[in-house]
Design an enzyme around this catalytic site. Structure first.
Site, PDB file in Angstrom:
ATOM      1  N   SER A  20      52.333  16.450  62.628  1.00 54.16           N
ATOM      2  CA  SER A  20      51.432  17.686  62.164  1.00 54.16           C
ATOM      3  C   SER A  20      51.604  18.217  60.775  1.00 54.16           C
ATOM      4  CB  SER A  20      51.735  18.709  63.275  1.00 54.16           C
ATOM      5  OG  SER A  20      51.060  19.850  62.771  1.00 54.16           O
ATOM      6  N   LEU A  21      50.833  18.718  60.031  1.00 56.97           N
ATOM      7  CA  LEU A  21      50.871  19.109  58.731  1.00 56.97           C
ATOM      8  C   LEU A  21      50.983  20.651  58.771  1.00 56.97           C
ATOM      9  CD1 LEU A  21      48.772  16.938  56.583  1.00 56.97           C
ATOM     10  CD2 LEU A  21      51.212  16.637  56.689  1.00 56.97           C
ATOM     11  N   THR A  67      47.808  22.152  70.306  1.00 62.91           N
ATOM     12  CA  THR A  67      47.031  20.919  69.822  1.00 62.91           C
ATOM     13  C   THR A  67      47.063  20.106  70.963  1.00 62.91           C
ATOM     14  OG1 THR A  67      46.743  19.379  68.135  1.00 62.91           O
ATOM     15  CG2 THR A  67      49.136  19.876  68.654  1.00 62.91           C
ATOM     16  N   LYS A  71      44.664  21.686  74.412  1.00 59.84           N
ATOM     17  CA  LYS A  71      43.844  22.476  74.305  1.00 59.84           C
ATOM     18  C   LYS A  71      43.373  23.013  75.300  1.00 59.84           C
ATOM     19  CE  LYS A  71      43.109  21.602  69.291  1.00 59.84           C
ATOM     20  NZ  LYS A  71      42.054  21.174  68.142  1.00 59.84           N
ATOM     21  N   ASP A 107      38.802  26.247  65.489  1.00 65.31           N
ATOM     22  CA  ASP A 107      38.412  24.947  64.858  1.00 65.31           C
ATOM     23  C   ASP A 107      37.228  25.094  64.133  1.00 65.31           C
ATOM     24  OD1 ASP A 107      40.877  23.554  65.359  1.00 65.31           O
ATOM     25  OD2 ASP A 107      40.083  23.027  67.165  1.00 65.31           O
ATOM     26  N   GLY A 131      30.373  11.335  66.938  1.00 68.10           N
ATOM     27  CA  GLY A 131      31.158  11.816  67.914  1.00 68.10           C
ATOM     28  C   GLY A 131      31.237  12.921  69.019  1.00 68.10           C
ATOM     29  N   ALA A 135      36.934  17.296  69.072  1.00 69.03           N
ATOM     30  CA  ALA A 135      36.803  18.077  67.874  1.00 69.03           C
ATOM     31  C   ALA A 135      35.308  18.320  67.623  1.00 69.03           C
ATOM     32  CB  ALA A 135      37.267  17.026  66.651  1.00 69.03           C
ATOM     33  N   ARG A 156      29.632   6.680  70.679  1.00 69.78           N
ATOM     34  CA  ARG A 156      29.889   5.411  71.359  1.00 69.78           C
ATOM     35  C   ARG A 156      29.168   5.401  72.694  1.00 69.78           C
ATOM     36  NH1 ARG A 156      35.898   3.310  71.323  1.00 69.78           N
ATOM     37  NH2 ARG A 156      36.108   5.389  72.423  1.00 69.78           N
ATOM     38  N   THR A 157      29.753   6.656  73.446  1.00 64.62           N
ATOM     39  CA  THR A 157      29.464   6.801  74.782  1.00 64.62           C
ATOM     40  C   THR A 157      28.151   7.743  74.892  1.00 64.62           C
ATOM     41  OG1 THR A 157      31.674   6.463  75.464  1.00 64.62           O
ATOM     42  CG2 THR A 157      30.232   7.316  77.111  1.00 64.62           C
ATOM     43  N   TYR A 223      41.984  13.450  57.721  1.00 64.88           N
ATOM     44  CA  TYR A 223      42.431  13.915  56.654  1.00 64.88           C
ATOM     45  C   TYR A 223      43.524  12.898  55.979  1.00 64.88           C
ATOM     46  CZ  TYR A 223      45.717  16.498  59.655  1.00 64.88           C
ATOM     47  OH  TYR A 223      46.646  16.745  60.675  1.00 64.88           O
TER      48      TYR A 223
HETATM   49  P1  ATR Z   1      39.206  14.278  69.575  1.00 65.53           P
HETATM   50  O1  ATR Z   1      39.780  15.568  70.561  1.00 65.53           O
HETATM   51  O2  ATR Z   1      40.177  13.907  68.513  1.00 65.53           O
HETATM   52  O3  ATR Z   1      37.894  14.536  69.327  1.00 65.53           O
HETATM   53  P2  ATR Z   1      38.453  12.821  71.781  1.00 65.53           P
HETATM   54  O4  ATR Z   1      38.181  13.940  72.625  1.00 65.53           O
HETATM   55  O5  ATR Z   1      39.196  11.765  72.468  1.00 65.53           O
HETATM   56  O6  ATR Z   1      39.214  13.060  70.519  1.00 65.53           O
HETATM   57  O7  ATR Z   1      37.219  12.330  71.016  1.00 65.53           O
HETATM   58  C1  ATR Z   1      36.881  10.998  70.027  1.00 65.53           C
HETATM   59  C2  ATR Z   1      35.755  10.749  69.697  1.00 65.53           C
HETATM   60  O8  ATR Z   1      35.591   9.526  68.943  1.00 65.53           O
HETATM   61  C3  ATR Z   1      34.883  10.567  71.049  1.00 65.53           C
HETATM   62  O9  ATR Z   1      33.636  10.852  70.829  1.00 65.53           O
HETATM   63  C4  ATR Z   1      35.000   8.981  70.851  1.00 65.53           C
HETATM   64  O10 ATR Z   1      33.789   8.325  71.476  1.00 65.53           O
HETATM   65  P3  ATR Z   1      33.625   8.038  73.055  1.00 65.53           P
HETATM   66  O11 ATR Z   1      33.146   9.146  73.606  1.00 65.53           O
HETATM   67  O12 ATR Z   1      32.749   6.933  73.409  1.00 65.53           O
HETATM   68  O13 ATR Z   1      34.974   7.816  73.429  1.00 65.53           O
HETATM   69  C5  ATR Z   1      34.979   8.653  69.494  1.00 65.53           C
HETATM   70  N1  ATR Z   1      35.699   7.512  69.238  1.00 65.53           N
HETATM   71  C6  ATR Z   1      36.874   7.196  69.167  1.00 65.53           C
HETATM   72  N2  ATR Z   1      37.187   5.825  68.976  1.00 65.53           N
HETATM   73  C7  ATR Z   1      36.002   5.163  68.533  1.00 65.53           C
HETATM   74  C8  ATR Z   1      35.615   4.001  67.969  1.00 65.53           C
HETATM   75  N3  ATR Z   1      36.503   3.045  67.893  1.00 65.53           N
HETATM   76  N4  ATR Z   1      34.359   3.635  67.902  1.00 65.53           N
HETATM   77  C9  ATR Z   1      33.464   4.850  68.043  1.00 65.53           C
HETATM   78  N5  ATR Z   1      33.735   5.894  68.496  1.00 65.53           N
HETATM   79  C10 ATR Z   1      34.974   6.360  68.920  1.00 65.53           C
END
Ligand code: ATR
Length: 279
Positions: A20-21, A67, A71, A107, A131, A135, A156-157, A223
């Site tokens: 963490s920064l 974090t 959270k 955030d 995504g 976040a 992705r999902t 970052y």
């Molecule tokens: P954070 O709290 O950092 O947002 P997270 O809740 O695990 O972490 O969410 C990560 C996001 O990045 C998700 O939307 C994830 O997609 P999935 O919902 O399909 O898991 C996306 N993500 C992570 N790695 C990925 C990859 N290699 N390609 C595409 N999407 C990715």
């Protein structure tokens, strides 16, 4: 600023926290403006979350940041959660006052501040969020409050993108957000909220192959590195960019405001940015 017997403690809890920064940027600010606070990072094992919060209460901490991975799980341990953090189901900042815990989420506000600081506006703009994880939620909800024309969510999902779109529409009482299967052409603002492109996988670029208009604003929450493959592509297409240090600093300054009542100032922003520039 000297640490004395009147210095208050604030800090970060998470697991892990070594990367963490936040301690660096908070400490640089406190030193520079003589805030009588010390910011420390605490790596808390999952079974110790409740005890660590009791400990912070007993020790008179002024507050703390939360974090990954706490959270969401911290919510049930907080006395009063502000409505916005409640809607998101996630807290990143806790203020301690009169022995009670007040939960917030800075955030989304942090991200928007970074955006506005560059004199950019979201109003009536078309936005795509890449995504749908932890976040993306605060960023999506906070962007929706700025009255964009639409928010498309690519994930992705697909199902998780749909859930985020529902959340944004529920919170804002609108139909502004929708899940899409790929990044639409000609969007005004593109925001990456995934970890794609983060060190050590710095070659990953979530917009690879997309043709960008110079009018498009491209934002990345990654970052490390600051100039990701996605942002490099944006710069070479003549786009304005917002890098991941913006949200990092924005959410930190919003936390300071919650703990001390000190409103965010441009000078504070610069102090934190200069600290990050040293890395
Ligand atoms: P954070 O709290 O950092 O947002 P997270 O809740 O695990 O972490 O969410 C990560 C996001 O990045 C998700 O939307 C994830 O997609 P999935 O919902 O399909 O898991 C996306 N993500 C992570 N790695 C990925 C990859 N290699 N390609 C595409 N999407 C990715």
């Amino acid at each position: 600023m000297e640490i004395t017997s009147s210095t208050s403690i604030v800090g970060l809890i998470g697991h892990p926290v070594a990367h963490s920064l936040s301690p660096r940027i908070h400490s640089a600010l406190y030193q520079s403006i003589d805030l009588d606070l010390a910011y420390l990072a605490f790596d808390i094992l999952p079974g110790d979350l409740a005890d660590s919060i009791s400990g912070m209460l007993a020790l008179g901490f002024k507050g703390f940041n939360v974090t990954i991975p706490y959270k969401e799980s911290v919510l049930s341990l907080i006395d009063i959660v502000d409505p916005y953090a409640q809607q998101l189901g996630a807290i990143n900042t806790v203020r301690i006052g009169n022995g009670r815990l007040f939960g917030h989420n800075t955030d989304g506000e942090g991200f928007i501040q970074a955006f506005k600081r560059e004199n950019m506006s979201i109003k009536n703009k078309s936005v795509v969020i890449i995504g749908a994880g932890g976040a993306a939620r605060p960023i999506g909800v906070y962007m929706a409050k700025e009255s964009p024309e639409r928010i498309a969510i690519v994930n992705r999902t697909f199902e998780k993108g749909k859930i985020l779109a529902h959340l944004i529409n529920d919170v804002t009482g609108s139909q502004i957000a929708s899940p899409v299967s790929q990044i639409p052409e000609n969007m005004d603002i593109i925001v990456n909220t995934t970890s794609l492109g983060m060190w050590p996988n710095i070659r990953y670029n979530p917009i690879s192959g997309l043709s960008l208009s110079p009018e498009t604003i491209v934002c990345d929450i990654v970052y490390n590195p600051r100039m990701t493959a996605m942002l490099r592509q944006a710069v070479s297409s003549g786009c304005q960019i917002v890098d991941g240090t913006g949200m990092l600093i924005g959410q930190a300054l919003s936390s300071v405001q919650i703990w001390t009542g000190k409103p965010v100032k441009e000078k504070y922003w610069q102090i934190m940015q200069e600290e990050l520039d040293k890395l």
